[in-house]
Motif scaffolding. Structure first.
Motif, PDB file in Angstrom:
ATOM      1  N   ALA A   1       0.132  11.766   4.139  1.00 55.38           N
ATOM      2  CA  ALA A   1       0.702  13.072   4.485  1.00 55.38           C
ATOM      3  C   ALA A   1       2.018  13.340   3.767  1.00 55.38           C
ATOM      4  CB  ALA A   1       0.910  13.171   5.998  1.00 55.38           C
ATOM      5  N   PHE A   2       2.657  12.303   3.238  1.00 50.17           N
ATOM      6  CA  PHE A   2       3.919  12.520   2.537  1.00 50.17           C
ATOM      7  C   PHE A   2       3.721  13.320   1.246  1.00 50.17           C
ATOM      8  CE2 PHE A   2       7.427  11.065  -0.279  1.00 50.17           C
ATOM      9  CZ  PHE A   2       8.477  11.574   0.466  1.00 50.17           C
ATOM     10  N   ALA A   3       2.487  13.374   0.775  1.00 49.59           N
ATOM     11  CA  ALA A   3       2.202  14.190  -0.409  1.00 49.59           C
ATOM     12  C   ALA A   3       2.455  15.675  -0.132  1.00 49.59           C
ATOM     13  CB  ALA A   3       0.751  13.989  -0.849  1.00 49.59           C
ATOM     14  N   ILE A   4       2.375  16.085   1.127  1.00 50.12           N
ATOM     15  CA  ILE A   4       2.561  17.502   1.467  1.00 50.12           C
ATOM     16  C   ILE A   4       3.997  17.955   1.197  1.00 50.12           C
ATOM     17  CG2 ILE A   4       2.384  19.230   3.300  1.00 50.12           C
ATOM     18  CD1 ILE A   4       0.262  17.446   4.614  1.00 50.12           C
TER      19      ILE A   4
ATOM     20  N   ALA B   1      -0.740  10.387  -2.766  1.00 52.83           N
ATOM     21  CA  ALA B   1      -1.913  10.515  -1.897  1.00 52.83           C
ATOM     22  C   ALA B   1      -3.065   9.643  -2.385  1.00 52.83           C
ATOM     23  CB  ALA B   1      -2.342  11.977  -1.824  1.00 52.83           C
ATOM     24  N   VAL B   2      -3.258   9.583  -3.700  1.00 54.60           N
ATOM     25  CA  VAL B   2      -4.344   8.774  -4.263  1.00 54.60           C
ATOM     26  C   VAL B   2      -4.114   7.296  -3.967  1.00 54.60           C
ATOM     27  CG1 VAL B   2      -5.387   7.982  -6.422  1.00 54.60           C
ATOM     28  CG2 VAL B   2      -4.979  10.422  -6.055  1.00 54.60           C
ATOM     29  N   LEU B   3      -2.902   6.824  -4.148  1.00 57.24           N
ATOM     30  CA  LEU B   3      -2.605   5.419  -3.867  1.00 57.24           C
ATOM     31  C   LEU B   3      -2.863   5.071  -2.407  1.00 57.24           C
ATOM     32  CD1 LEU B   3       0.697   4.995  -5.912  1.00 57.24           C
ATOM     33  CD2 LEU B   3      -1.454   3.791  -6.323  1.00 57.24           C
ATOM     34  N   ALA B   4      -2.441   5.954  -1.506  1.00 55.14           N
ATOM     35  CA  ALA B   4      -2.683   5.705  -0.082  1.00 55.14           C
ATOM     36  C   ALA B   4      -4.171   5.692   0.226  1.00 55.14           C
ATOM     37  CB  ALA B   4      -1.975   6.766   0.756  1.00 55.14           C
ATOM     38  N   ALA B   5      -4.920   6.609  -0.401  1.00 53.65           N
ATOM     39  CA  ALA B   5      -6.357   6.711  -0.137  1.00 53.65           C
ATOM     40  C   ALA B   5      -7.124   5.521  -0.707  1.00 53.65           C
ATOM     41  CB  ALA B   5      -6.902   8.020  -0.722  1.00 53.65           C
ATOM     42  N   VAL B   6      -6.692   5.017  -1.860  1.00 56.52           N
ATOM     43  CA  VAL B   6      -7.392   3.899  -2.491  1.00 56.52           C
ATOM     44  C   VAL B   6      -7.375   2.662  -1.602  1.00 56.52           C
ATOM     45  CG1 VAL B   6      -7.213   2.235  -4.390  1.00 56.52           C
ATOM     46  CG2 VAL B   6      -7.138   4.678  -4.873  1.00 56.52           C
ATOM     47  N   THR B   7      -6.301   2.441  -0.871  1.00 50.91           N
ATOM     48  CA  THR B   7      -6.241   1.270   0.007  1.00 50.91           C
ATOM     49  C   THR B   7      -7.333   1.319   1.082  1.00 50.91           C
ATOM     50  OG1 THR B   7      -4.668   2.287   1.545  1.00 50.91           O
ATOM     51  CG2 THR B   7      -3.752   1.097  -0.330  1.00 50.91           C
TER      52      THR B   7
ATOM     53  N   LEU C   1      -4.395   0.066  10.459  1.00 47.49           N
ATOM     54  CA  LEU C   1      -4.203   0.285   9.034  1.00 47.49           C
ATOM     55  C   LEU C   1      -4.920   1.537   8.542  1.00 47.49           C
ATOM     56  CD1 LEU C   1      -4.343  -3.336   7.585  1.00 47.49           C
ATOM     57  CD2 LEU C   1      -2.380  -1.986   8.329  1.00 47.49           C
ATOM     58  N   ARG C   2      -6.079   1.820   9.104  1.00 41.85           N
ATOM     59  CA  ARG C   2      -6.806   3.028   8.691  1.00 41.85           C
ATOM     60  C   ARG C   2      -5.989   4.273   8.989  1.00 41.85           C
ATOM     61  NH1 ARG C   2     -12.463   4.389  11.531  1.00 41.85           N
ATOM     62  NH2 ARG C   2     -12.898   2.264  10.752  1.00 41.85           N
ATOM     63  N   TYR C   3      -5.559   4.401  10.232  1.00 41.16           N
ATOM     64  CA  TYR C   3      -4.780   5.579  10.601  1.00 41.16           C
ATOM     65  C   TYR C   3      -3.394   5.558   9.948  1.00 41.16           C
ATOM     66  CZ  TYR C   3      -8.415   6.045  14.140  1.00 41.16           C
ATOM     67  OH  TYR C   3      -9.618   6.168  14.784  1.00 41.16           O
ATOM     68  N   GLY C   4      -2.869   4.349   9.746  1.00 41.91           N
ATOM     69  CA  GLY C   4      -1.556   4.239   9.137  1.00 41.91           C
ATOM     70  C   GLY C   4      -1.535   4.744   7.705  1.00 41.91           C
ATOM     71  N   MET C   5      -2.515   4.356   6.898  1.00 39.17           N
ATOM     72  CA  MET C   5      -2.541   4.798   5.507  1.00 39.17           C
ATOM     73  C   MET C   5      -2.895   6.276   5.397  1.00 39.17           C
ATOM     74  SD  MET C   5      -1.370   2.275   3.985  1.00 39.17           S
ATOM     75  CE  MET C   5      -1.383   3.089   2.387  1.00 39.17           C
TER      76      MET C   5
END
Length: 272
Positions: A150-153, A241-247, A141-145
């Motif tokens: 990266a989709f923000a790029i 990116a923020v949503l992915a990072a918050v998880t 999950l860490r590497y997955g999120m």
């Protein structure tokens, strides 16, 4: 292997569609898609599965309650599903609605260029699938999120400078990151949820992850006519990116390991 087959169709579909659109036109691409569905019907009809073991028989509402308890009892599960409720709405709206709009109206990209971009995303998915056959995910999950962030790029590049080569590279990276998550998520689900309850939990996962996507298409269609496209896409990229990072702030997302370490054979901690 499931990911490999899925990735092969993911990359093959855009390539075939791009060729059909470029040579025969968009209408024929829809005809080919319809033919594909017709072929799929008898293929699926040949699938034979053993009858489910209900342990004496249960009702649909009982199954729903059991699935909900399993779903809600795992913080990592419902947190990521909530995040994807918004992330998928952004994806379908920004990439699926705004992307084709820009392709049609910006000569730097064009319809053919958009086909190359989507194909590059598929190549990233397929290549990462092959890599993950050899390098197991110890922190799925860490590497997955991180991969999903990266989709923000490509979202940002699509808004700022939608040149074909630059956007294709960004889409390739995003596709690779998405496959890291896809594999990691399947591992987390299959290794941490009892097999007899997996389908019920997966149903809540699918419902939460996809229920807002139609709203995403509506919202982004409206935004196209009322806001600056670059601002919409850059803002969407940041929010994604923020949503992915918050998880990743959730301990069970960050720390989840594998039941058995694939490299050493030692038991690893798996927070649930």
């Amino acid at each position: 292997m499931l990911s490999f087959v899925r990735s092969a169709t993911t990359i093959g579909g855009p390539i075939i569609a791009g060729i059909v659109v470029a040579t025969a036109g968009p209408a024929w691409a829809m005809v080919v898609q319809a033919i594909g569905w017709v072929i799929a019907i008898p293929v699926l009809a040949m699938v034979r599965l053993p009858p489910p073991d209900h342990g004496g028989g249960t009702t649909m509402f009982h199954d729903l309650r059991v699935g909900w308890r399993e779903f809600w009892s795992r913080t990592w599960l419902w947190v990521i599903v909530l995040a994807f409720m918004v992330m998928n709405a952004i994806h379908i709206g920004a990439w699926g609605v705004v992307g084709p709009y820009i392709a049609k109206n910006d000569e730097r990209l064009g319809i053919a260029g958009w086909g190359w971009v989507v194909s590059a995303e598929g190549v990233g998915i397929l290549l990462m699938t092959l890599i993950l056959l050899w390098f197991p995910l110890k922190r799925p999950l860490r590497y997955g999120m991180i991969g999903m962030a990266a989709f923000a790029i490509p979202l940002t590049v699509l808004g700022v400078h939608p040149a074909v080569v630059l956007l294709a590279i960004a889409a390739f990276l995003a596709g690779a990151g998405a496959e890291v998550f896809s594999t990691g998520w399947n591992l987390a689900m299959m290794e941490n949820i009892p097999g007899d309850k997996l389908s019920r939990v997966a149903s809540y996962d699918m419902l939460g992850s996809f229920v807002v996507m139609p709203i995403g298409t509506l919202v982004y269609g409206w935004l196209l006519t009322h806001s600056d496209v670059e601002t919409v896409l850059v803002t969407s990229g940041i929010l994604y990116a923020v949503l992915a990072a918050v998880t990743l702030l959730v301990p069970s997302v960050w720390r989840m390991g594998r039941p058995v370490d694939a490299l050493t054979g030692r038991t690893a901690l798996a927070d649930s």
